[in-house]
Design a protein around this motif. Structure first.
Motif, PDB file in Angstrom:
ATOM      1  N   LYS A  77       6.071   4.272   4.362  1.00  8.34           N
ATOM      2  CA  LYS A  77       6.139   3.258   5.396  1.00  8.34           C
ATOM      3  C   LYS A  77       6.822   2.043   4.775  1.00  8.34           C
ATOM      4  O   LYS A  77       6.193   1.221   4.120  1.00  8.34           O
ATOM      5  CB  LYS A  77       4.732   2.908   5.897  1.00  8.34           C
ATOM      6  N   PRO A  78       8.153   1.939   4.925  1.00  5.32           N
ATOM      7  CA  PRO A  78       8.880   0.860   4.248  1.00  5.32           C
ATOM      8  C   PRO A  78       8.407  -0.524   4.655  1.00  5.32           C
ATOM      9  O   PRO A  78       8.029  -0.759   5.803  1.00  5.32           O
ATOM     10  CB  PRO A  78      10.333   1.090   4.690  1.00  5.32           C
ATOM     11  N   GLN A  79       8.458  -1.422   3.708  1.00  2.59           N
ATOM     12  CA  GLN A  79       8.129  -2.819   4.003  1.00  2.59           C
ATOM     13  C   GLN A  79       9.120  -3.348   5.036  1.00  2.59           C
ATOM     14  O   GLN A  79      10.318  -3.136   4.935  1.00  2.59           O
ATOM     15  CB  GLN A  79       8.195  -3.661   2.730  1.00  2.59           C
ATOM     16  N   GLY A  80       8.592  -4.007   6.055  1.00  2.21           N
ATOM     17  CA  GLY A  80       9.446  -4.548   7.092  1.00  2.21           C
ATOM     18  C   GLY A  80       9.614  -3.631   8.293  1.00  2.21           C
ATOM     19  O   GLY A  80      10.162  -4.042   9.309  1.00  2.21           O
ATOM     20  N   MET A  81       9.157  -2.385   8.163  1.00  4.05           N
ATOM     21  CA  MET A  81       9.211  -1.456   9.296  1.00  4.05           C
ATOM     22  C   MET A  81       7.795  -1.181   9.791  1.00  4.05           C
ATOM     23  O   MET A  81       6.875  -1.058   8.994  1.00  4.05           O
ATOM     24  CB  MET A  81       9.912  -0.155   8.891  1.00  4.05           C
ATOM     25  N   TYR A 132      -2.257   0.886   5.227  1.00  6.31           N
ATOM     26  CA  TYR A 132      -1.036   0.562   5.967  1.00  6.31           C
ATOM     27  C   TYR A 132      -0.169   1.794   6.243  1.00  6.31           C
ATOM     28  O   TYR A 132       0.546   1.848   7.255  1.00  6.31           O
ATOM     29  CB  TYR A 132      -0.230  -0.505   5.222  1.00  6.31           C
ATOM     30  N   THR A 133      -0.236   2.804   5.368  1.00  6.86           N
ATOM     31  CA  THR A 133       0.561   4.008   5.604  1.00  6.86           C
ATOM     32  C   THR A 133       0.045   4.787   6.803  1.00  6.86           C
ATOM     33  O   THR A 133       0.825   5.317   7.605  1.00  6.86           O
ATOM     34  CB  THR A 133       0.554   4.911   4.359  1.00  6.86           C
ATOM     35  N   ASN A 134      -1.286   4.845   6.931  1.00  7.18           N
ATOM     36  CA  ASN A 134      -1.876   5.546   8.068  1.00  7.18           C
ATOM     37  C   ASN A 134      -1.633   4.785   9.370  1.00  7.18           C
ATOM     38  O   ASN A 134      -1.430   5.395  10.425  1.00  7.18           O
ATOM     39  CB  ASN A 134      -3.372   5.746   7.842  1.00  7.18           C
ATOM     40  N   VAL A 135      -1.655   3.464   9.275  1.00  8.51           N
ATOM     41  CA  VAL A 135      -1.303   2.646  10.439  1.00  8.51           C
ATOM     42  C   VAL A 135       0.129   2.952  10.854  1.00  8.51           C
ATOM     43  O   VAL A 135       0.449   3.047  12.047  1.00  8.51           O
ATOM     44  CB  VAL A 135      -1.484   1.144  10.125  1.00  8.51           C
ATOM     45  N   LYS A 138      -2.920  15.073   6.731  1.00 10.83           N
ATOM     46  CA  LYS A 138      -4.083  14.239   6.456  1.00 10.83           C
ATOM     47  C   LYS A 138      -3.690  12.783   6.189  1.00 10.83           C
ATOM     48  O   LYS A 138      -2.633  12.492   5.630  1.00 10.83           O
ATOM     49  CB  LYS A 138      -4.844  14.777   5.239  1.00 10.83           C
ATOM     50  N   PHE A 139      -4.589  11.885   6.576  1.00 16.64           N
ATOM     51  CA  PHE A 139      -4.405  10.465   6.277  1.00 16.64           C
ATOM     52  C   PHE A 139      -4.395  10.229   4.770  1.00 16.64           C
ATOM     53  O   PHE A 139      -4.950  11.012   3.991  1.00 16.64           O
ATOM     54  CB  PHE A 139      -5.539   9.623   6.881  1.00 16.64           C
ATOM     55  N   GLN A 140      -3.790   9.114   4.380  1.00 20.08           N
ATOM     56  CA  GLN A 140      -3.768   8.690   2.989  1.00 20.08           C
ATOM     57  C   GLN A 140      -4.987   7.795   2.746  1.00 20.08           C
ATOM     58  O   GLN A 140      -4.944   6.591   2.948  1.00 20.08           O
ATOM     59  CB  GLN A 140      -2.482   7.908   2.702  1.00 20.08           C
TER      60      GLN A 140
END
Length: 303
Positions: free
Chosen positions: A58-62, A102-105, A94-96
């Motif tokens: 999940k890149p920063q800013g995206m 923030y990655t799961n979000v 599976k979720f992290q």
């Protein structure tokens, strides 16, 4: 500033990454290395397509996740694809860790806005087979996972409430054809160093992963030890019981085929294989299971 999944930057990143993958991953070389994914360039700047430590990028800013990754594990470490497919035929991811991470979000946002992602599936240490585009079609918080569709047809299924047996079987077939079979093929071919175990042909686009026990059999699991890397000619000959493989890895050609007189393909491509030994993977865990070979050899002999 965080861009929404509908912003121009977000769409440009996804389009550029998938366009690069289409050019990079050819029938001769369909897998991509970890270093290539980390070194991807977007508009002149480094823009990794995978996270260096996490399974979700999940890149920063995206706002939405860009990709998901399944780490390679050998067959001995776990059963292939165990608990990865639901009754609806859809894959689960599976979720992290913490569901609020923030990655799961980012996965939730990808679901809410229906944006396409890339899935990099490990087939060897540091090598990945990419699947794209894929979509998050459901968030299942109680199981700490999301459901993933591999194509447009699966996107329109009712998750876990498939209305008919036909839909369920169709979805399962998509998952088998789009992911399980390609991953099995690449894992077997990589184990045999991209060569036919019988004739040593090294053109990847002409190689198959031949099942020892067919995958239509409940015991025909997609494990490397249930496969042999064969060129298309020898794969077909193996399936048709024109030739067989003994439990000691020695090839036998059927007696009537040995007695035939024909052109150079018969002589050099089939008859010359008689009494040769398979070229085996270096890792013992990747070599054909002798018990499965014996069972398949008995079928050959009976034929």
């Amino acid at each position: 500033m965080i861009t929404s999944p509908h912003d121009d930057l977000d769409s440009r990143v996804r389009a550029a990454a998938m366009a690069w993958l289409r050019l990079r991953c050819t029938p001769e070389d369909p897998v991509v290395s970890r270093s290539e994914l980390l070194g991807f360039q977007f508009e002149g700047h480094a823009f990794p397509l995978i996270d260096n430590q996490l399974g979700i990028r999940k890149p920063q800013g995206m706002a939405a996740a860009l990709s998901i990754l399944t780490t390679y594990t050998s067959d001995g470490a776990r059963a292939p694809y165990e608990d990865a497919v639901g009754n609806d035929g859809l894959l689960r991811y599976k979720f992290q860790g913490n569901p609020k991470h923030y990655t799961n979000v980012g996965l939730r946002v990808a679901f809410e806005h229906r944006v396409p992602l890339m899935w990099f599936f490990g087939i060897k240490q540091g090598l990945y087979l990419p699947f794209f585009p894929v979509w998050i079609v459901a968030v299942e918080p109680e199981q700490s996972q999301v459901a993933v569709a591999l194509d447009e047809a699966q996107r329109h299924l009712s998750v876990d409430t498939v209305t008919s047996e036909i839909e369920r079987r169709y979805s399962q077939r998509i998952t088998k054809q789009r992911l399980h079979q390609p991953v099995f093929r690449q894992r077997v071919i990589q184990a045999y160093e991209s060569a036919c175990a019988m004739c040593r042909l090294r053109h990847r686009s002409l190689l198959d992963a031949a099942h020892i026990i067919p995958d239509r059999d409940t015991r025909g699991v997609p494990a490397v030890s249930n496969g042999v890397s064969l060129c298309k000619i020898h794969h077909a000959a193996y399936d048709e019981n024109i030739l067989g493989v003994r439990p000691d890895y020695v090839i036998e050609v059927r007696t009537d085929i040995l007695e035939e007189i024909d052109g150079p393909m018969l002589k050099h491509g089939l008859q010359a294989m008689h009494n040769l030994r398979l070229t085996l993977p270096q890792r013992r865990a990747d070599r054909p299971n002798s018990g499965l070979l014996e069972e398949r050899y008995e079928r050959f002999r009976a034929g």
